[in-house]
Enzyme design. Structure first.
Site, PDB file in Angstrom:
ATOM      1  N   SER A 150       0.858  -1.199   0.000  1.00  0.00           N
ATOM      2  CA  SER A 150       0.000   0.000   0.000  1.00  0.00           C
ATOM      3  C   SER A 150       0.883   1.234   0.000  1.00  0.00           C
ATOM      4  CB  SER A 150      -0.879   0.012   1.253  1.00  0.00           C
ATOM      5  OG  SER A 150      -1.544   1.258   1.384  1.00  0.00           O
ATOM      6  N   TYR A 163      -1.329  -0.762  10.218  1.00  0.00           N
ATOM      7  CA  TYR A 163      -1.558  -1.228   8.837  1.00  0.00           C
ATOM      8  C   TYR A 163      -0.379  -0.797   7.948  1.00  0.00           C
ATOM      9  CZ  TYR A 163      -3.747  -1.474   4.193  1.00  0.00           C
ATOM     10  OH  TYR A 163      -4.027  -1.745   2.874  1.00  0.00           O
ATOM     11  N   LYS A 167       2.523  -3.022   5.967  1.00  0.00           N
ATOM     12  CA  LYS A 167       2.751  -2.982   4.521  1.00  0.00           C
ATOM     13  C   LYS A 167       4.207  -2.622   4.201  1.00  0.00           C
ATOM     14  CE  LYS A 167      -1.471  -4.033   3.081  1.00  0.00           C
ATOM     15  NZ  LYS A 167      -1.762  -5.278   2.365  1.00  0.00           N
TER      16      LYS A 167
END
Ligand SMILES: NC(=O)c1ccc[n+]([C@@H]2O[C@H](COP(=O)([O-])OP(=O)(O)OC[C@H]3O[C@@H](n4cnc5c(N)ncnc54)[C@H](OP(=O)(O)O)[C@@H]3O)[C@@H](O)[C@H]2O)c1
Length: 259
Positions: A150, A163, A167
């Site tokens: 991401s 998160y 990533k």
């Protein structure tokens, strides 16, 4: 009509996680349309069956099979790879696309189990998968692995911090896979989407303010769509990208640029 074998995936076997909808579904469709046999995986068998039937009808061949597995469970991934061998044969292309975000808020408040689940599905599952399919690729002296990271990896966030951390760790994993498996002909790359209009990110784009921002600030003047990832999956899966490995490819309408 241009005749080229550069993107031809005839005879190739692709295994994908997180592929019953969203970007995974779009990538599965593209790989199958270019000739690959594709095993798509997600947690819900019913959705997988519907998606496989839809793609098979669109490409006019029985090229897509659905096998349920939770990417966060090692045993289920082992069974997934076994079933892939039975249904389609040794794996040439791995697409680790399943990802989760289970905590929205500061990292100082994330519960341990939410941290562990995020890291397990977004990072460790992809290492498990890579190790499970590497023997197939080593045997052939050729293979391509791609993993969905991401743009969230490239910046801190006070709402999506773990998160983004997971990533960035995934990109680190990709670089190491590229280093360790490169001598055996295996490539590994990361795909870094910007904001894409899928269910996963609905809370971030499903409001007039977000759409207005995207349409006025993103250089390509729109949010991403799942279909925007079709070309990259075919490129990374095929010979067209044969000298590319260990890279993080950003697909975001220009919202993040190298600096
Ligand atoms: N959308 C964005 O803006 C955006 C931006 C950057 C990165 N990403 C990344 O892109 C990837 C795909 O997201 P998407 O936006 O296409 O999402 P999506 O449309 O919600 O699809 C997610 C897919 O993953 C499956 N899945 C979810 N949890 C799973 C698990 N634990 N094990 C196996 N499969 C699982 C879902 O099916 P089941 O629910 O049936 O399991 C579904 O097939 C993710 O890695 C995400 O982090 C998305």
């Amino acid at each position: 009509m241009v005749e080229t074998k550069l993107f031809d995936l005839t005879g190739k076997v692709a295994l994908m996680t997180g592929a019953s909808k969203g970007m995974g579904k779009a990538m599965a469709h593209a790989l199958a349309a270019h000739g690959a046999t594709v095993v798509i995986s997600a947690r819900t068998q019913e959705t997988l069956d519907e998606t496989a039937a839809e793609i098979n009808q669109a490409v006019g061949a029985e090229r897509v099979h659905g096998v349920a597995a939770n990417a966060g469970r090692k045993q289920e991934l082992e069974t997934l790879v076994e079933k892939t061998h039975q249904l389609a044969g040794p794996v040439d292309i791995l697409v680790g696309n399943a990802g989760v975000n289970v905590h929205y808020g500061p990292i100082s408040e994330i519960p341990d189990d939410a941290y562990e689940k995020t890291m397990q599905v977004n990072v460790q599952a992809n290492l498990w998968l890579a190790r499970l399919v590497a023997p197939d690729m080593i045997e052939k002296g050729n293979g391509s692995m791609m993993f969905t990271a991401s743009v969230g990896a490239f910046k801190p966030s006070d709402t999506l911090g773990v998160y983004g951390t997971s990533k960035l760790a995934l990109i680190g994993l990709v670089r190491n896979l590229a280093l360790e498996y490169g001598p055996q002909g295996i490539r590994a790359n990361a795909i870094c989407p910007g904001l894409v209009r899928t269910d996963f990110a609905k809370a971030l784009w499903d409001n007039p303010e977000a759409v207005k921002r995207a349409n006025s600030q993103i250089p390509l003047r729109r949010l991403g769509e799942a279909d925007d990832f079709e070309g990259l999956a075919v490129f990374l899966g095929s010979d067209a990208s044969r000298y590319m490995t260990g890279q993080a490819l950003t697909v975001c309408g220009g919202s993040f640029m190298w600096s």
